[in-house]
Design a protein around this motif. Sequence first.
Motif, PDB file in Angstrom:
ATOM      1  N   ASP A  28      -7.174  -1.460   5.406  1.00  0.00           N
ATOM      2  CA  ASP A  28      -7.493  -0.061   5.231  1.00  0.00           C
ATOM      3  C   ASP A  28      -7.347   0.608   6.646  1.00  0.00           C
ATOM      4  OD1 ASP A  28      -7.541  -0.372   2.417  1.00  0.00           O
ATOM      5  OD2 ASP A  28      -9.854  -0.508   2.709  1.00  0.00           O
TER       6      ASP A  28
ATOM      7  N   LYS B   7       0.783  -1.214   0.118  1.00  0.00           N
ATOM      8  CA  LYS B   7       0.158  -0.144  -0.034  1.00  0.00           C
ATOM      9  C   LYS B   7       0.695   1.206  -0.048  1.00  0.00           C
ATOM     10  CE  LYS B   7      -4.198  -1.670   2.026  1.00  0.00           C
ATOM     11  NZ  LYS B   7      -5.215  -1.083   1.047  1.00  0.00           N
TER      12      LYS B   7
ATOM     13  N   GLU C  27      -4.415   3.675   7.596  1.00  0.00           N
ATOM     14  CA  GLU C  27      -4.663   5.058   7.980  1.00  0.00           C
ATOM     15  C   GLU C  27      -3.950   5.412   9.213  1.00  0.00           C
ATOM     16  OE1 GLU C  27      -6.502   7.448   6.421  1.00  0.00           O
ATOM     17  OE2 GLU C  27      -6.661   5.693   4.997  1.00  0.00           O
TER      18      GLU C  27
END
Length: 249
Positions: free
Chosen positions: A221, A71, A225
Amino acid sequence: MWRRVVSLSSFISSSRTSFVAQTASRLNTCESLTTGIAQQAKGVIAPKEKTPFITFVLGGPGSGKGTQCIKIVETFGFTHLSAGDLLRREIASNSADGAMILNTIKEGKIVPSQVTVKLIQKDMESSDNDKFLIDGFPRTEENRVSFDQIISVEPNVVLFFDCPEEEMVKRVLNRNQGRVDDNLETIKKRLQVFEALSLPVINYYSQRGKLYTIKAIGTEDEIFEQVRPIFTAFEVCPVSTMILSIQLC
């Protein structure tokens, strides 16, 4: 391999709309990480003198750091260097070092630092990028010292993915990647080695003010963050901004 910083604002015409001018202002804050793009577009070869932006990524087996590295690469344009992948590639080469590495991993031990660092150095020197995400390294104080002596550059950021042991064991056993070290006995050894040898490294970088601890529980996810603000704080440009810089040149 690393490019000199240049401003992208000189490529923005005064006749651009206010939206473009605002975008150019944003690009100026990212100039150290988009340097080579504008110069390559004009056919200019820039000297590779820029100090690299290096991120170390630490965490036990199954902590999810590999997924988060993907990511980070996709979002911020880093070159991903996995110490484990480099060692496995050397094993597959059937070299003398490869045979030694395989036996060392099977025993749940740490590969000699100079071997790992030289594999990392080789890939860094062959890259045109100046942002490197080094995954699974340094695992020991010896790794850390060897990197400093051979590469002569300290990391800008050290990410530590903190995850409960039972969760890490479950993740490794469920990933089915066919790796020689993905079995319960070896996982237990690797976790013991990580705790004994990597915590001094983590403490060292914590004292240096470079360590960022990520709670590696939750969805991919949700974990990311926690990661994203770290790089935006360093003004590391998202890939979308770097692509836009090409269009504006």
